[in-house]
Motif scaffolding. Structure first.
Motif, PDB file in Angstrom:
ATOM      1  N   UNK A 352       0.781  -1.265   0.007  1.00  0.00           N
ATOM      2  CA  UNK A 352       0.175   0.078   0.012  1.00  0.00           C
ATOM      3  C   UNK A 352       0.809   1.183  -0.082  1.00  0.00           C
ATOM      4  N   UNK A 353       2.070   1.214   0.709  1.00  0.00           N
ATOM      5  CA  UNK A 353       3.122   2.239   0.779  1.00  0.00           C
ATOM      6  C   UNK A 353       3.460   2.706  -0.765  1.00  0.00           C
ATOM      7  N   UNK A 354       3.841   1.521  -1.334  1.00  0.00           N
ATOM      8  CA  UNK A 354       4.493   1.618  -2.635  1.00  0.00           C
ATOM      9  C   UNK A 354       3.345   2.126  -3.607  1.00  0.00           C
ATOM     10  N   UNK A 355       2.205   1.792  -3.365  1.00  0.00           N
ATOM     11  CA  UNK A 355       1.112   2.082  -4.293  1.00  0.00           C
ATOM     12  C   UNK A 355       0.855   3.717  -4.063  1.00  0.00           C
ATOM     13  N   UNK A 356       0.897   4.209  -2.775  1.00  0.00           N
ATOM     14  CA  UNK A 356       0.884   5.640  -2.452  1.00  0.00           C
ATOM     15  C   UNK A 356       1.900   6.415  -2.992  1.00  0.00           C
ATOM     16  N   UNK A 357       3.106   5.834  -3.001  1.00  0.00           N
ATOM     17  CA  UNK A 357       4.236   6.475  -3.600  1.00  0.00           C
ATOM     18  C   UNK A 357       4.157   6.719  -5.052  1.00  0.00           C
ATOM     19  N   UNK A 358       3.572   5.620  -5.706  1.00  0.00           N
ATOM     20  CA  UNK A 358       3.321   5.620  -7.080  1.00  0.00           C
ATOM     21  C   UNK A 358       2.320   6.569  -7.532  1.00  0.00           C
TER      22      UNK A 358
END
Lengths: 385, 341
Positions: A352-358
């Motif tokens: 989810x963090x990686x998606x948020x950064x994306x």
């Protein structure tokens, strides 16, 4: 010109103002910087309670994913030159190879080509070279900083986040184009007409701007779900169900954005001297011709700025897209909420963090490129009232 | 400009606003007095199970939805007057709680809980945003010219970030034993969990909103500071005004229209606070008016959406907006009339 003596500031004042600024910059950038760091670590490191562990990532390194000193040095050098090149050489190239009328299109193509080349070099070529270098250099080549891209691969590959990305792009592109087309016409009309009606339209727009979006969505939802029955008398059998259709959401977001757009464009048009279109009218143009031939060439700064804000509205929206789109057509921001619901393991959380950064990365680029336009857009509405 | 040309220019925009903003408002208003429910009928069902010697049969009366030929449930829409409003407001519970003088009981009713949070959120963040924005603007104005660009760039980041993602990024710093919670635990020596009680979540929400909006105030104040009249400032210095007095009597009055503008925009935006609730996942503890409507509209486990209650709660939200806008609108009206004569 030197500052008058009385206006000069004591050291203590300068120091405290500088310290306050430094503190604010840290506060402003830290959460964003931190989620970017977290997204590259294995779950154990990302949610470690010591900040140092999150940055260096011992557990990630133990898994065999890490960067050596050489990796970091070379990566920073490449990044530096890539960014410098983008700001110094790219504009000239675009101007050289682009036919004069299509400068916007030229920029879009230029940016795309640049982005693809960058990704190819940075993620394709560089790791190959560094793999060889690391094995040759011994101690300098051993990983010191834990870092892994596995969460990004999981998010974009396995979870098919690119679908949400494409949906987001479709919705935002639609919102920006339509609201600018409709908005420039209205903004021009409102700026050039001093009538009472124009004043009342602006006030009405101000009231509409204040409405909570949930109020409007409560109005759409039953109609959209049953629209095939409601529209059947007009369109016959093929009447569409609006619920879940991206273009219905585009129409909704354009309308929600309209009040803001026309206010902003109106203030830009008021800065363009009315003598300009009066001159065109004297030469025999109609209002529309004057708008098309005289005003359109000089209105681009205002349109770009307003377009940026329309982009932000479409891109950042959660409420409307979450309620009016179904799972297949979901955009990025509501899709990330889907991660909470099945967020059971810490791996899911880091994904989810990686998606948020994306989601944040394009916005970051946007500020980088268009900082001046955003600032002028923010102040345009306010300073001129 | 002739009326016809004017109409041609603004036509598409006005049409869209009427179709997608004004028409839904009217339909929400009507919906809030109606309830749409599936028609139910009671039928007698005889169920038999094989038993020894004879079958064991039981008859029972079941309530089932009526189906049409296509197999869909038939729904009927009834006028219920103010029933939906009553369901949302729960006045009987409210008055009995007022009678007991128990604040906690009032706060157990969703609507009043949401109203309390929305209002305190709006009113508490307003002075903070203006104060912080002004402070940053003054500090940047004080800084050397070369570092202003990068500072503005960094300051714009919290403003431009997707609200849900922005609140998530702060959530992840504090969730569980996130680094900041761990740091506070080390300082205080106690076990802290930021998301177990309402007031800590609320604090984080206030912090997030100020972090998110202060850059907007900063940029506007910074632009305003460039146009401060230097002569007035210098004559204030000659008159012996201290730095603080200059700020209070020259700079702040100069920025007053901008302060009002920011306050107005901030009131409008804060009143519809929503994204924070999603980002901080605080629905169990803290909810806002817009979230309440959103919650009514999200399908429940059976797939039903409580549209009439959603409409009622959004109409109640609207009343707040009207109260909020009456003052500025009356001023604009007076200005407009004043300029006309």
């Amino acid at each position: 010109m030197s500052t008058p003596r009385a206006m000069r500031q004591s050291f203590a004042l300068r120091f405290s103002s500088g310290a306050f600024l430094a503190f604010w910059c840290l506060l402003a950038a830290f959460p964003i910087f931190w989620i970017a760091v977290m997204s590259f670590k294995s779950p154990v490191d990302a949610f470690a309670d010591s900040a140092w562990d999150v940055i260096t990532g011992p557990a990630t390194r133990a898994n065999g994913d890490g960067l050596s000193i050489i990796d970091i040095a070379l990566g920073v050098v490449v990044l530096f030159f890539a960014i410098r090149w983008a700001f110094t050489k790219l504009p000239a190239l675009v101007r050289q190879y682009c036919p004069p009328g299509l400068i916007v299109l030229g920029w879009i193509v230029g940016a795309l080509v640049y982005a693809i080349t960058f990704v190819l070099i940075f993620f394709g070529l560089l790791p190959l070279i560094l793999g060889v270098l690391n094995s040759l250099l011994g101690p300098l080549g051993t990983p010191v900083l834990g870092m892994t891209t596995q969460h990004y691969i999981a998010v974009w590959g396995e979870n098919e986040f690119y679908r949400n990305f494409l949906n987001s792009m479709l919705v935002t592109a639609g919102v920006v184009t339509i609201s600018l087309t409709v908005g420039t016409l209205a903004g021009y009309g409102l700026a050039r007409s001093g009538s009472d009606l124009a004043f009342w339209l602006l006030i009405l727009a101000l009231i509409f701007r204040a409405l909570p979006h949930s109020v409007l969505v409560a109005g759409y939802l039953p109609v959209f779900i049953n629209s095939s029955e409601i529209l059947a008398p007009i369109f016959g059998e093929g009447a569409p169900t609006l619920y879940g259709q991206p273009w219905a959401v585009i129409a909704v977001l354009v309308s929600i954005n309209q009040p803001f757009t026309i206010w902003m464009l109106r203030s830009f048009f008021q800065n363009i001297p009315a003598e300009l279109d009066e001159a065109a009218r004297v030469d025999g143009c109609s209002h529309f011709q004057a708008f098309r031939r005289v005003i359109m060439p000089v209105m681009w700064p205002g349109v770009i700025t307003t377009g940026l804000f329309s982009f932000l509205l479409g891109y950042n929206d959660f409420l409307v897209t979450a309620l009016l789109l179904d799972a297949q057509n979901q955009t990025m921001v509501p899709a990330i909420a889907g991660y909470f619901n099945r967020e059971t393991t810490t791996t899911d959380q880091v994904e989810a963090v990686a998606a948020a950064v994306s989601i944040t990365a394009p916005l970051f680029l946007l500020v980088m490129v268009f900082q001046r336009q955003i600032v002028s857009g923010l102040t345009a509405g306010a300073v001129k009232g | 400009m002739k009326f016809k040309t004017f109409a041609a220019f603004v036509g598409p925009s006005v049409f869209m606003m009427l179709l997608f903003i004004a028409a839904p408002l009217v339909s929400v208003f009507i919906q809030s007095f109606q309830v749409t429910q599936p028609i139910l009928e009671q039928i007698e069902v005889e169920t038999c199970t094989p038993g020894f010697l004879t079958q064991t049969c039981t008859t029972e009366i079941k309530t089932v939805p009526v189906l049409d030929e296509a197999g869909k449930t038939v729904t009927a829409t009834r006028w219920v007057g103010l029933q939906s409003y009553r369901n949302v407001l729960q006045m009987d519970k409210f008055w009995s709680a007022v009678g007991n003088g128990s604040w906690n009981q009032i706060m157990q009713i969703d609507f009043w809980k949401a109203l309390r949070f929305t209002l305190s959120f709006t009113l508490l963040t307003l002075p903070l945003v203006i104060g912080v924005g002004l402070a940053i603007a003054l500090a940047v104005n004080n800084a050397t010219r070369s570092i202003r660009g990068p500072i503005i760039f960094i300051s714009l980041l919290p403003f431009i970030i997707t609200p849900v993602i922005g609140s998530l990024s702060i959530y992840w710093l504090f969730v569980g034993d996130g680094i900041l919670t761990a740091m506070m635990e080390r300082w205080s020596g106690q076990n802290i969990s930021m998301f177990a009680q309402a007031w800590t979540i609320e604090l984080l929400m206030y912090f997030y909103r100020v972090w998110h909006v202060a850059p907007f105030a900063f940029v506007i104040f910074y632009a305003g500071l460039q146009t401060v009249n230097m002569d007035t400032l210098e004559s204030a210095v000659i008159d012996g005004a201290s730095r603080w007095e200059r700020l209070r009597h020259v700079i702040v009055p100069h920025l007053m229209p901008l302060i009002i503008f920011i306050a107005l925009i901030h009131l409008m935006d804060c009143y519809r606070v929503f994204d924070e609730i999603v980002g901080f996942r605080s629905q169990a503890h803290v909810i806002s008016l817009q979230w309440l409507t959103f919650d009514f509209m999200t399908p429940d486990d059976a797939g039903n959406r409580a549209m009439s209650r959603a409409s009622a709660s959004s109409m109640l939200t609207m009343i707040g907006i009207v109260l909020l806008l009456i003052m500025p609108l009356r001023r604009t009206w007076r200005d407009h009339k004043g300029s006309a004569h």
